[in-house]
Write a protein that holds these residues in place. Structure first.
Motif, PDB file in Angstrom:
ATOM      1  N   ILE A 113     109.624  37.868  79.882  1.00 41.36           N
ATOM      2  CA  ILE A 113     109.918  37.601  78.485  1.00 41.36           C
ATOM      3  C   ILE A 113     109.604  38.838  77.642  1.00 41.36           C
ATOM      4  CG2 ILE A 113     109.427  36.122  76.510  1.00 41.36           C
ATOM      5  CD1 ILE A 113     110.754  34.660  78.772  1.00 41.36           C
ATOM      6  N   GLU A 114     110.579  39.305  76.896  1.00 40.62           N
ATOM      7  CA  GLU A 114     110.390  40.443  76.010  1.00 40.62           C
ATOM      8  C   GLU A 114     109.894  39.958  74.645  1.00 40.62           C
ATOM      9  OE1 GLU A 114     110.670  43.412  77.163  1.00 40.62           O
ATOM     10  OE2 GLU A 114     111.580  42.855  79.091  1.00 40.62           O
ATOM     11  N   THR A 115     109.339  40.850  73.877  1.00 43.06           N
ATOM     12  CA  THR A 115     108.796  40.476  72.563  1.00 43.06           C
ATOM     13  C   THR A 115     109.892  40.014  71.608  1.00 43.06           C
ATOM     14  OG1 THR A 115     108.938  42.804  71.879  1.00 43.06           O
ATOM     15  CG2 THR A 115     106.825  42.037  72.777  1.00 43.06           C
ATOM     16  N   THR A 116     111.122  40.427  71.889  1.00 47.84           N
ATOM     17  CA  THR A 116     112.234  40.042  71.019  1.00 47.84           C
ATOM     18  C   THR A 116     112.912  38.742  71.478  1.00 47.84           C
ATOM     19  OG1 THR A 116     113.696  41.473  72.319  1.00 47.84           O
ATOM     20  CG2 THR A 116     112.717  42.404  70.315  1.00 47.84           C
TER      21      THR A 116
END
Length: 207
Positions: A113-116
């Protein structure tokens, strides 16, 4: 029961459904599509109407009831169990398939999971009652025709399997306070061996 999901019936359809399923099983036995033991097990006798009850949804506001139709000992119960042994190999072939919560956890562990990124969940309302039975049976027929291993599970043709599945999925009646009702559309939760769950998921993922 004032919900438009159900309509009252004038009489108990148990005997007529018993006869219809019994006739279909007898024809398959005479064609050697079912052996004597299978025909005996699948032919309904002394059947009872399905009964409806509610399970509280404690996680939702107002604690509404989830209607469950118990089909144990109903005319189509044993037949649906038999079909549920034939149909499952056709499911679970899409990337979106999730078998259960444990399967979801195992797949989720492999996702970065990316921060965006935004994680979203959707709550499907009245899933089973909104399944188009005719479309679902057509989908099953299409997949059975393409299944090269079907002969390993049954001697029945794909047309015969679809016909029997249709019988089961359209026997949506139940008894409530000495009155018989029929579900107007889709399927009820509680169908034998989650046959309706398979149909529901296939209908949703047909595209």
């Amino acid at each position: 029961m004032e919900d438009k999901t159900y309509r009252p019936l004038k009489r108990d359809p148990t005997t007529s459904l018993e006869n219809e399923i019994g006739k279909a099983i007898k024809e398959l036995k005479e064609q050697n599509k079912l052996n004597k033991k299978q025909a005996t097990q699948l032919t309904p006798r002394n059947s009872l109407p399905s009964r409806i009850y509610g399970l509280p949804k404690v996680h939702k506001e107002g604690i509404p009831l989830r209607p469950i139709v118990s089909s144990i000992n109903s005319p189509s119960y044993n037949l649906a169990r038999h079909l549920a042994d034939i149909l499952p190999p056709l499911s679970g072939k899409r990337m979106s398939y999730i078998k259960n919560s444990q399967h979801f956890v195992e797949r989720a562990k492999k996702i970065s999971i990316e921060t965006t990124d935004i994680l979203v969940s959707f709550d499907v309302v009245s899933l089973f009652t909104n399944v188009p039975i005719n479309d679902a049976c057509k989908l099953i027929g299409d997949r059975l025709q393409a299944d090269t291993t079907l002969h390993n599970r049954t001697q029945m043709t794909w047309e015969e399997i679809v016909h029997l599945t249709n019988l089961c999925l359209n026997s949506t009646y139940f008894k409530w306070h000495d009155q018989f009702y029929e579900q107007c559309e889709g399927q009820a939760m509680g169908s034998p061996c989650l046959l309706s769950r398979l149909i529901s998921l296939w209908s949703i993922l047909r595209l």
